[in-house]
Motif scaffolding. Structure first.
Motif, short mmCIF file in Angstrom:
data_model
loop_
_atom_site.label_atom_id
_atom_site.label_comp_id
_atom_site.label_asym_id
_atom_site.label_seq_id
_atom_site.Cartn_x
_atom_site.Cartn_y
_atom_site.Cartn_z
N GLU A 47 8.92 11.89 0.73
CA GLU A 47 7.92 11.64 1.76
C GLU A 47 7.97 10.88 3.06
OE1 GLU A 47 4.91 13.65 1.18
OE2 GLU A 47 6.26 14.29 -0.55
N GLY A 48 8.81 9.90 2.86
CA GLY A 48 9.21 9.01 4.15
C GLY A 48 7.83 8.27 4.59
N ARG A 103 17.60 -4.60 -1.15
CA ARG A 103 17.96 -5.30 -2.04
C ARG A 103 16.88 -6.35 -2.34
NH1 ARG A 103 24.08 -6.84 -1.77
NH2 ARG A 103 23.68 -7.55 -3.78
N SER A 104 15.85 -6.09 -2.81
CA SER A 104 14.49 -6.81 -2.75
C SER A 104 13.71 -6.81 -4.00
CB SER A 104 13.61 -6.49 -1.63
OG SER A 104 13.06 -5.40 -1.93
N GLU A 105 12.95 -7.85 -4.38
CA GLU A 105 12.20 -7.87 -5.57
C GLU A 105 11.15 -6.84 -5.40
OE1 GLU A 105 11.40 -8.99 -9.05
OE2 GLU A 105 13.00 -10.13 -7.98
N ARG A 106 10.64 -6.30 -4.34
CA ARG A 106 9.79 -5.30 -4.18
C ARG A 106 10.29 -4.01 -4.65
NH1 ARG A 106 7.38 -4.56 1.70
NH2 ARG A 106 9.52 -3.90 2.02
N LEU A 107 11.49 -3.73 -4.16
CA LEU A 107 12.20 -2.53 -4.47
C LEU A 107 12.31 -2.54 -6.19
CD1 LEU A 107 12.62 0.12 -3.30
CD2 LEU A 107 15.06 -0.61 -3.24
N ARG A 108 12.79 -3.70 -6.75
CA ARG A 108 13.15 -3.83 -8.19
C ARG A 108 11.94 -3.53 -8.94
NH1 ARG A 108 17.15 -7.32 -6.02
NH2 ARG A 108 15.58 -9.15 -6.20
N ALA A 109 10.81 -3.75 -8.37
CA ALA A 109 9.57 -3.64 -9.27
C ALA A 109 8.79 -2.53 -9.35
CB ALA A 109 8.42 -4.86 -8.46
N VAL A 110 9.51 -1.37 -8.26
CA VAL A 110 8.85 -0.19 -8.42
C VAL A 110 9.58 0.83 -9.37
CG1 VAL A 110 7.90 -0.21 -6.00
CG2 VAL A 110 10.07 0.78 -6.30
N SER A 111 9.24 2.18 -9.80
CA SER A 111 9.89 2.77 -10.78
C SER A 111 10.99 3.63 -9.83
CB SER A 111 9.03 3.88 -11.11
OG SER A 111 8.35 4.80 -10.39
N THR A 170 0.74 -1.04 0.15
CA THR A 170 -0.12 0.17 0.08
C THR A 170 0.74 1.39 -0.04
OG1 THR A 170 -0.22 -0.19 2.35
CG2 THR A 170 -1.98 -1.16 1.18
N ARG A 171 1.97 1.17 0.53
CA ARG A 171 2.89 2.40 0.56
C ARG A 171 3.31 2.79 -1.03
NH1 ARG A 171 7.48 -0.01 4.50
NH2 ARG A 171 6.07 -0.85 6.01
N TRP A 172 3.26 1.79 -1.88
CA TRP A 172 3.69 2.21 -3.39
C TRP A 172 2.58 2.53 -4.00
CZ3 TRP A 172 8.69 3.21 -3.21
CH2 TRP A 172 9.41 2.36 -2.58
N GLU A 173 1.37 2.27 -3.40
CA GLU A 173 -0.09 2.85 -4.29
C GLU A 173 -0.39 4.11 -3.89
OE1 GLU A 173 -2.85 -0.25 -2.54
OE2 GLU A 173 -1.90 -1.72 -3.49
N MET A 187 10.30 5.30 8.56
CA MET A 187 11.07 5.80 7.62
C MET A 187 11.03 7.42 7.67
SD MET A 187 13.03 5.58 4.89
CE MET A 187 13.58 6.43 3.37
N PRO A 188 11.91 8.05 7.90
CA PRO A 188 11.86 9.60 7.86
C PRO A 188 11.84 10.06 6.37
CG PRO A 188 14.13 8.89 8.43
CD PRO A 188 13.41 7.72 8.22
#
Length: 125
Positions: free
Chosen positions: A96-97, A78-86, A25-28, A103-104
């Motif tokens: 935004e944090g 270093r994760s698939e989740r981070l590789r999947a976002v722009s 949801t953070r990425w949404e 996360m600040p």
């Protein structure tokens, strides 16, 4: 015994899916304009090197060397989740944090430095 194992499996699956829903949801929340942005420093080794220095100063304490995190509240970078976002998603998230998850906001860093961090994170994927 079989019923108990099935119940435990069901609980484990429910917890896994709940975590996946919360973390995605953070990425949404990334606005479409930010999502579509590209890193103007992408592919520049000197930008990734500068980003590594910024990472060491601002991110290493929580996310550990090379972004492995702690597997809990401080996620691996270093994760698939981070590789999947722009790249735009990552820059937005840095700006935004997410204080609710520890996360600040790094909006105090100049935008060019946030892009350097994005370049570094891409280089360690």
């Amino acid at each position: 015994m079989m019923r108990r194992a099935g119940g435990i499996l069901l609980i484990a699956l429910a917890a896994t899916f709940s975590f996946a829903a919360v973390s995605s949801t953070r990425w949404e929340h990334v606005p479409a304009g930010d999502h579509a942005r590209t890193n103007p420093l992408a592919g520049q080794p000197e930008a990734a090197a500068a980003g590594a220095l910024i990472y060491r100063e601002h991110c290493l304490q929580c996310h550990k060397a090379n972004g492995e995190g702690d597997g809990h509240k401080r996620p691996a970078l270093r994760s698939e989740r981070l590789r999947a976002v722009s790249d735009g998603d990552i820059e937005w998230f840095l700006r935004e944090g997410d204080l609710g998850h520890g996360m600040p906001s790094w909006s105090s860093l100049p935008q060019a430095q946030r892009w350097q961090v994005v370049a570094y994170l891409r280089s360690i994927q």
